[in-house]
Design a protein around this motif. Structure first.
Motif, PDB file in Angstrom:
ATOM      1  N   ASP A  26      17.484  54.122   0.827  1.00  0.00           N
ATOM      2  CA  ASP A  26      18.559  54.672   1.656  1.00  0.00           C
ATOM      3  C   ASP A  26      18.520  53.992   3.020  1.00  0.00           C
ATOM      4  O   ASP A  26      17.762  54.406   3.905  1.00  0.00           O
ATOM      5  CB  ASP A  26      18.396  56.186   1.808  1.00  0.00           C
ATOM      6  CG  ASP A  26      19.567  56.825   2.530  1.00  0.00           C
ATOM      7  OD1 ASP A  26      20.628  56.186   2.617  1.00  0.00           O
ATOM      8  OD2 ASP A  26      19.417  57.967   3.013  1.00  0.00           O
TER       9      ASP A  26
ATOM     10  N   THR B 167      11.340  50.565  -1.463  1.00  0.00           N
ATOM     11  CA  THR B 167      11.735  51.142  -2.742  1.00  0.00           C
ATOM     12  C   THR B 167      10.512  51.443  -3.606  1.00  0.00           C
ATOM     13  O   THR B 167      10.476  52.459  -4.316  1.00  0.00           O
ATOM     14  CB  THR B 167      12.693  50.183  -3.477  1.00  0.00           C
ATOM     15  OG1 THR B 167      13.798  49.881  -2.616  1.00  0.00           O
ATOM     16  CG2 THR B 167      13.221  50.805  -4.760  1.00  0.00           C
TER      17      THR B 167
ATOM     18  N   LEU C  72      19.371  50.348  -4.117  1.00  0.00           N
ATOM     19  CA  LEU C  72      20.169  51.560  -3.884  1.00  0.00           C
ATOM     20  C   LEU C  72      20.129  52.480  -5.102  1.00  0.00           C
ATOM     21  O   LEU C  72      20.054  53.712  -4.959  1.00  0.00           O
ATOM     22  CB  LEU C  72      21.614  51.186  -3.564  1.00  0.00           C
ATOM     23  CG  LEU C  72      21.881  50.455  -2.242  1.00  0.00           C
ATOM     24  CD1 LEU C  72      23.379  50.217  -2.068  1.00  0.00           C
ATOM     25  CD2 LEU C  72      21.333  51.231  -1.047  1.00  0.00           C
ATOM     26  N   ARG C  73      20.188  51.892  -6.278  1.00  0.00           N
ATOM     27  CA  ARG C  73      20.156  52.703  -7.496  1.00  0.00           C
ATOM     28  C   ARG C  73      18.814  53.391  -7.693  1.00  0.00           C
ATOM     29  O   ARG C  73      18.720  54.359  -8.472  1.00  0.00           O
ATOM     30  CB  ARG C  73      20.457  51.820  -8.708  1.00  0.00           C
ATOM     31  CG  ARG C  73      21.917  51.408  -8.838  1.00  0.00           C
ATOM     32  CD  ARG C  73      22.117  50.478 -10.040  1.00  0.00           C
ATOM     33  NE  ARG C  73      23.524  50.258 -10.323  1.00  0.00           N
ATOM     34  CZ  ARG C  73      23.987  49.474 -11.306  1.00  0.00           C
ATOM     35  NH1 ARG C  73      23.121  48.841 -12.102  1.00  0.00           N
ATOM     36  NH2 ARG C  73      25.283  49.336 -11.510  1.00  0.00           N
TER      37      ARG C  73
ATOM     38  N   THR D  45      19.022  43.483   3.977  1.00  0.00           N
ATOM     39  CA  THR D  45      18.448  43.535   2.634  1.00  0.00           C
ATOM     40  C   THR D  45      19.056  42.456   1.737  1.00  0.00           C
ATOM     41  O   THR D  45      18.409  42.002   0.785  1.00  0.00           O
ATOM     42  CB  THR D  45      18.690  44.927   2.019  1.00  0.00           C
ATOM     43  OG1 THR D  45      18.052  45.906   2.834  1.00  0.00           O
ATOM     44  CG2 THR D  45      18.152  45.028   0.614  1.00  0.00           C
TER      45      THR D  45
ATOM     46  N   LEU E 280      21.248  47.614   5.593  1.00  0.00           N
ATOM     47  CA  LEU E 280      21.626  47.232   4.234  1.00  0.00           C
ATOM     48  C   LEU E 280      21.964  45.742   4.168  1.00  0.00           C
ATOM     49  O   LEU E 280      21.611  45.048   3.212  1.00  0.00           O
ATOM     50  CB  LEU E 280      22.806  48.076   3.759  1.00  0.00           C
ATOM     51  CG  LEU E 280      23.325  47.811   2.345  1.00  0.00           C
ATOM     52  CD1 LEU E 280      22.207  47.889   1.313  1.00  0.00           C
ATOM     53  CD2 LEU E 280      24.441  48.798   2.000  1.00  0.00           C
TER      54      LEU E 280
ATOM     55  N   ARG F  63      29.324  49.791  -1.062  1.00  0.00           N
ATOM     56  CA  ARG F  63      28.546  49.906   0.175  1.00  0.00           C
ATOM     57  C   ARG F  63      27.953  48.562   0.555  1.00  0.00           C
ATOM     58  O   ARG F  63      27.935  48.184   1.734  1.00  0.00           O
ATOM     59  CB  ARG F  63      27.432  50.934   0.013  1.00  0.00           C
ATOM     60  CG  ARG F  63      27.859  52.388   0.023  1.00  0.00           C
ATOM     61  CD  ARG F  63      26.669  53.308  -0.186  1.00  0.00           C
ATOM     62  NE  ARG F  63      25.704  53.204   0.910  1.00  0.00           N
ATOM     63  CZ  ARG F  63      24.473  53.699   0.858  1.00  0.00           C
ATOM     64  NH1 ARG F  63      24.040  54.293  -0.260  1.00  0.00           N
ATOM     65  NH2 ARG F  63      23.657  53.574   1.885  1.00  0.00           N
ATOM     66  N   ILE F  64      27.467  47.811  -0.440  1.00  0.00           N
ATOM     67  CA  ILE F  64      26.877  46.502  -0.166  1.00  0.00           C
ATOM     68  C   ILE F  64      27.939  45.538   0.326  1.00  0.00           C
ATOM     69  O   ILE F  64      27.753  44.844   1.345  1.00  0.00           O
ATOM     70  CB  ILE F  64      26.166  45.978  -1.422  1.00  0.00           C
ATOM     71  CG1 ILE F  64      24.950  46.847  -1.742  1.00  0.00           C
ATOM     72  CG2 ILE F  64      25.757  44.515  -1.243  1.00  0.00           C
ATOM     73  CD1 ILE F  64      24.370  46.622  -3.112  1.00  0.00           C
TER      74      ILE F  64
ATOM     75  N   ALA G 179      27.695  52.460  -4.675  1.00  0.00           N
ATOM     76  CA  ALA G 179      26.624  51.553  -4.255  1.00  0.00           C
ATOM     77  C   ALA G 179      27.098  50.100  -4.153  1.00  0.00           C
ATOM     78  O   ALA G 179      26.829  49.434  -3.144  1.00  0.00           O
ATOM     79  CB  ALA G 179      25.433  51.680  -5.198  1.00  0.00           C
TER      80      ALA G 179
END
Length: 316
Positions: free
Chosen positions: A62, A139, A57-58, A72, A69, A211-212, A208
């Motif tokens: 997206d 990524t 994410l960093r 992931t 997510l 969100r995870i 971030a």
């Protein structure tokens, strides 16, 4: 030294004992329980996946939605919904299963394993880390990094992962290992692993890390599978964010930052649920009949229940 944590009792006889180390933190990050070697580094195994996801994410990844997510961060069972999510992620960025550098495997779930064995056979898609690997490929594409060799510690992606793990755990640099999927793995102490998980649940909404945590809590089946330990633990405990790792590692945190991490010395899976549930009870979660059922696994003799697998009374 590690301590005795879980016992197997058959017909009133203590048949086996599982030793390990446990740390439990209050909402301020202060240990309320330290058993065994909680300050010595261990390989966190798949409990590092939220930290790897944070790296993605960093660096511009997206996800299309929370389920993407979650996959992931998953140690998924290779069931059809898991494979569909991984394939959707690959398709979205123009990759195929052949681009995944994780080893080919069969699904963990028995019914899915049987279908795969008689059908396509082992595939990197079925490997429990394939969601993470698909997102890593994405990524690399986003950042114009090499799409091959992303397993190597010198690759820009893995250098970013190392920086993220150091950031969220505060662990000093040390020798790396290689995880089961082939990626570098950073040793982390249990106390700093627990604090890292607390940082995910207490982060600002929309950030971030948060969100995870929110994606995992909303999709506990995605990160595990049918009757998986994380699915069971999060389904019975609203607000819990947790992740297992291979060979007896588990870490988790509640919304206010109360957290835990443990390592079972012999890595035996049967010690997981009794130990996790005993820790949740110590953390003061609202206890239900579902928790009671998970806290003690039956030992059978023929068709009869003749004993129990449980956290050793009085230890936690």
């Amino acid at each position: 030294m590690s301590v005795e944590l879980v016992e197997v009792v058959r017909s009133g006889f203590r048949e086996c004992v599982h030793r390990g180390s446990v740390v439990v933190l209050d909402a301020e990050g202060t240990p309320t329980l330290e058993l065994g070697e909680v300050h010595s580094p261990i390989f966190p195994r798949s409990t590092n996946k939220p930290m790897q996801a944070l790296t993605l994410l960093r660096n511009g990844f997206d996800p299309a939605d929370d389920a993407e997510l979650a996959i992931t961060t998953a140690s998924h069972f290779g069931e059809p919904d898991h494979i569909a999510l991984v394939q959707r992620l690959l398709d979205r960025f123009g990759f195929t299963a052949a681009d995944l550098a994780c080893p080919p495997d069969l699904p963990f779930a028995e019914d899915a394993r049987a279908r795969a064995r008689t059908g396509s056979g082992p595939s990197p898609l079925y490997m429990n880390c394939s969601g993470k690997h698909a997102a890593m490929l994405a990524t690399c594409l986003i950042n114009d990094w090499p799409r091959t060799g992303y397993l190597e510690v010198e690759h820009p992606l893995q250098q970013a992962v190392l920086a993220t793990v150091a950031d969220v755990t505060g662990e000093p640099e040390t020798d790396l290992g290689i995880d089961g999927c082939g990626l570098p793995i950073v040793p982390v102490s249990l106390i700093n692993l627990a604090r890292a998980f607390a940082g995910f649940t207490t982060a600002e909404p929309g950030s971030a890390p948060r969100r995870i945590a929110d994606a995992v809590r909303a999709n506990p089946r995605v990160i595990s599978g049918t009757n998986g330990p994380d699915l069971l633990a999060m389904s019975t405990t609203p607000g819990l964010f947790c992740k297992i790792g291979a060979d007896g590692v588990h870490a988790g945190a509640l919304p206010d930052g109360r957290a835990f991490a443990y390592k079972v010395d012999d890595g035996h899976d049967r010690a997981r649920m009794p130990l996790t549930l005993a820790i949740l009870r110590r953390l003061g979660v609202d206890w239900t009949d579902a928790h009671t059922e998970l806290a003690a696994t039956a030992v059978t003799g023929g068709d009869a229940r003749v004993g129990v697998i449980r956290a050793i009374p009085g230890v936690l």
